[in-house]
Design a protein around this motif. Structure first.
Motif, mmCIF file in Angstrom:
data_model
loop_
_atom_site.group_PDB
_atom_site.id
_atom_site.type_symbol
_atom_site.label_atom_id
_atom_site.label_comp_id
_atom_site.label_asym_id
_atom_site.label_seq_id
_atom_site.Cartn_x
_atom_site.Cartn_y
_atom_site.Cartn_z
ATOM 1 N N ALA A 71 0.451 -1.373 -0.336
ATOM 2 C CA ALA A 71 0.209 -0.149 0.132
ATOM 3 C C ALA A 71 0.896 1.002 -0.383
ATOM 4 N N ALA A 72 1.722 1.686 0.649
ATOM 5 C CA ALA A 72 3.181 2.628 0.653
ATOM 6 C C ALA A 72 3.099 2.654 -0.539
ATOM 7 N N ALA A 73 4.383 1.889 -1.175
ATOM 8 C CA ALA A 73 4.602 1.480 -2.226
ATOM 9 C C ALA A 73 4.112 1.867 -3.749
ATOM 10 N N ALA A 74 2.300 2.065 -3.567
ATOM 11 C CA ALA A 74 1.986 1.857 -4.603
ATOM 12 C C ALA A 74 1.616 3.237 -4.324
ATOM 13 N N LEU A 75 0.793 3.851 -3.650
ATOM 14 C CA LEU A 75 0.255 5.774 -2.894
ATOM 15 C C LEU A 75 1.585 6.053 -3.360
ATOM 16 N N ASP A 76 3.273 6.020 -3.031
ATOM 17 C CA ASP A 76 4.113 6.743 -3.397
ATOM 18 C C ASP A 76 4.780 6.710 -5.042
ATOM 19 N N CYS A 77 4.397 5.675 -5.405
ATOM 20 C CA CYS A 77 4.353 5.362 -7.023
ATOM 21 C C CYS A 77 3.593 6.012 -7.620
ATOM 22 N N PHE A 78 2.308 5.953 -7.643
ATOM 23 C CA PHE A 78 0.607 6.236 -8.249
ATOM 24 C C PHE A 78 0.699 7.759 -8.306
ATOM 25 N N GLU A 81 6.007 4.602 10.289
ATOM 26 C CA GLU A 81 6.667 6.494 10.824
ATOM 27 C C GLU A 81 6.699 7.053 9.544
ATOM 28 N N SER A 82 7.144 6.183 8.450
ATOM 29 C CA SER A 82 8.015 7.063 7.261
ATOM 30 C C SER A 82 6.108 7.863 7.123
ATOM 31 N N LEU A 83 5.603 6.817 6.995
ATOM 32 C CA LEU A 83 3.732 7.175 5.991
ATOM 33 C C LEU A 83 3.469 8.237 7.179
ATOM 34 N N TYR A 84 3.466 7.923 8.490
ATOM 35 C CA TYR A 84 3.235 9.380 9.103
ATOM 36 C C TYR A 84 3.532 10.368 8.925
ATOM 37 N N HIS A 85 4.620 10.652 8.786
ATOM 38 C CA HIS A 85 5.524 11.619 8.608
ATOM 39 C C HIS A 85 5.589 12.998 6.063
ATOM 40 N N ARG A 86 4.863 11.790 5.724
ATOM 41 C CA ARG A 86 4.205 12.035 4.490
ATOM 42 C C ARG A 86 2.473 13.041 4.835
ATOM 43 N N PRO A 87 2.150 14.143 4.519
ATOM 44 C CA PRO A 87 0.943 14.240 5.002
ATOM 45 C C PRO A 87 -0.114 14.279 3.857
ATOM 46 N N SER A 88 1.057 14.679 2.996
ATOM 47 C CA SER A 88 -0.229 13.568 1.581
ATOM 48 C C SER A 88 -0.836 12.322 0.806
ATOM 49 N N LEU A 89 -0.041 11.997 1.882
ATOM 50 C CA LEU A 89 -0.226 10.400 1.543
ATOM 51 C C LEU A 89 -1.176 9.471 2.932
ATOM 52 N N PHE A 90 -0.599 9.777 4.249
ATOM 53 C CA PHE A 90 -0.436 9.499 5.260
ATOM 54 C C PHE A 90 -2.265 9.597 5.438
ATOM 55 N N PRO A 91 -3.182 10.234 4.992
ATOM 56 C CA PRO A 91 -4.778 9.971 5.465
ATOM 57 C C PRO A 91 -5.218 8.743 4.108
ATOM 58 N N SER A 92 -4.662 8.801 3.467
ATOM 59 C CA SER A 92 -5.123 7.417 2.561
ATOM 60 C C SER A 92 -4.777 6.125 3.090
ATOM 61 N N PHE A 93 -3.481 6.286 3.595
ATOM 62 C CA PHE A 93 -2.903 4.768 4.473
ATOM 63 C C PHE A 93 -3.582 4.701 5.134
#
Length: 479
Positions: A71-78, A378-390
């Motif tokens: 999930a994290a990698a897909a959000l980061d990629c797409f 923790e890495s996703l928590y610090h990415r505001p543009s992706l964290f809500p979706s994650f």
């Protein structure tokens, strides 16, 4: 004698140190005493305080907690709003009477949630493009990936037979999660064969071997379904009974070839829409010609919605389809997809070693540590543009779709968001990873990976979730 005293001193030191290793996870630590291999860590995100740990860097199988990495990698990629597109193309154009003289090509876009509803919209748009007849073949192109080599036992066996839906094979031109669907309804009178139809078309698509008998009212309904391959085609073998007053039952079983399933399903839909295809249907691994024009297209759901389904229901088909979509080159396989996941993790500071051969976690060779899983969170928590979706992909025990996670007190139920992972072969795996909020509103992360051995007994989920809830409740209350 001096050597023995030194050895005794070391043993005493280890004994005295062991409670501190389990500090904060006193209840979970009982699993270690029973012979299970455990890795656990819980820490706060604002100051990094470790609230509990048991061998946090031990490499263990995470089972479906692997899906959190996917999930994290897909959000980061797409990105959360990305949509996968399925298209109908042809080098020909319809004439004034709507006749398309040439092949009609379906280009699989790798949409992991493409259903017959989407295909109906695609057929309708083809009709709107002026096509009423195809004087050529329907070609289903899986050039991006498919058929994908099976690397787990269940998927390899599915090529010949299966009694489940979760082991679906993979193709960029798959539909309905790689599953055939049939509906079983009672006949009017007891003693007659049940009525069995496909779910996706009025015309029969899948061969059916119906051995279900209708029984009198309130006799009970017991059904079994096995999809087998006979003479190169799929057959659904149904056995059991259904009461005359029972509601229809829907059954799903994985197909032996998802691209072929797509071809047969779409051909039936075109026929039902009045668009005749004279050349029949076939599949190909060739990319559509560059001169082919788009006649119709349908976009899938946004990635953030796909991840909700893949994570909440731990859908292995969707997770591994998304893993394959991470590969930028044609003819992708899960090894290449796993390499993409590992490359993503390599970019997360201080994560540590990881082995990911699939995004679903079906591959028992997957490995990570409790500390590594927490570092991902923790890495996703610090990415505001992706964290809500994650974070939305995780379940709350209070109202998650998986009822078995509804354990513990109200504190655990309402202060925790988690993903679980389960494997029973070759060894038992029970894994849990997610976020928690303390009584004062602070964010924390936790991961608990429990792996059995060849000599450990079966481990039920309550035996893991109940002590985990107890340990987390104390951490939440104390902070």
């Amino acid at each position: 004698m001096r050597h023995c005293r030194r050895l005794l001193a070391v043993v005493l030191l280890l004994f005295l140190a062991s409670p501190s290793l389990a500090a904060g996870f006193d209840a979970i630590a009982a699993l270690v005493d029973r012979g299970f291999r455990v890795g656990a860590e819980a820490r706060l995100l604002d100051d990094g305080s470790v609230l509990g740990a048991i061998a946090p860097e031990r490499q263990l199988s995470p089972a479906s907690v692997s899906k959190s990495y996917l999930a994290a990698a897909a959000l980061d990629c797409f990105g959360p709003q990305h949509r996968f597109t399925t298209r109908l193309l042809s080098e020909a154009a319809p004439d004034e009477e709507g006749v398309l003289t040439g092949d009609l090509i379906l280009e699989g876009g790798g949409d992991p949630a493409l259903t017959t509803e989407d295909l109906w919209r695609l057929v309708q748009r083809l009709h709107q493009a002026g096509v009423s007849e195809v004087r050529g073949r329907l070609l289903v192109s899986q050039w991006r990936y498919g058929p994908v080599e099976c690397i787990t036992t269940d998927r390899c066996e599915t090529r010949e037979r299966t009694t489940n839906a979760y082991s679906a094979l993979l193709s960029s031109a798959g539909v309905n999660y790689g599953n055939w669907c049939v509906t079983v309804a009672p006949a009017e009178r007891a003693g007659e064969p049940a009525s069995v139809t496909g779910c996706d078309s009025q015309a029969a698509i899948l061969a059916i071997d119906n051995r279900v008998v209708t029984r009198p009212d309130d006799s009970g309904t017991q059904l079994s379904a096995e999809r087998v391959t006979r003479d190169g085609g799929d057959v659904m073998v149904l056995r059991g009974q259904i009461s005359t007053n029972a509601h229809p039952r829907t059954l799903y079983r994985a197909s032996s070839d998802p691209a072929d399933q797509m071809a047969l399903t779409l051909l039936a839909m075109l026929d039902q829409a009045g668009i005749a295809v004279s050349g029949g249907a076939d599949t190909t691994q060739a990319e559509p010609p560059p001169t082919a024009r788009v006649l119709a297209a349908v976009d899938g759901k946004p990635l953030q919605e796909l991840l909700l389904r893949a994570m909440h229901y731990s859908n292995n088909y969707m997770a591994d389809m998304l893993t394959l979509n991470l590969v930028e080159t044609p003819r992708a396989d899960l090894r290449l997809g796993g390499a993409r996941l590992e490359a993503f993790v390599a970019g997360i500071p201080d994560h540590g070693p990881v082995t990911l051969l699939s995004g679903s976690g079906l591959t028992p060779e997957n490995r990570t540590s409790a500390r590594g899983a927490n570092t991902l969170l923790e890495s996703l928590y610090h990415r505001p543009s992706l964290f809500p979706s994650f974070v939305a992909t995780l379940q709350s025990p209070d109202n998650g779709v998986m009822r078995f996670i509804r354990r513990g007190s109200e504190t655990f139920q309402r202060h925790v968001m988690l993903k679980t992972g389960t494997l029973n072969q070759p060894v038992t795996v029970r894994a849990v990873s997610g976020y928690f909020r303390t009584a004062s509103g602070r964010w924390g992360v936790f991961s608990v990976l429990v792996n059995g051995t060849g000599s450990t007994p079966y481990l039920s989920w309550p035996e893991v979730l109940d002590p985990l809830a107890q340990d987390l409740e104390e951490m939440i209350a104390q902070h």
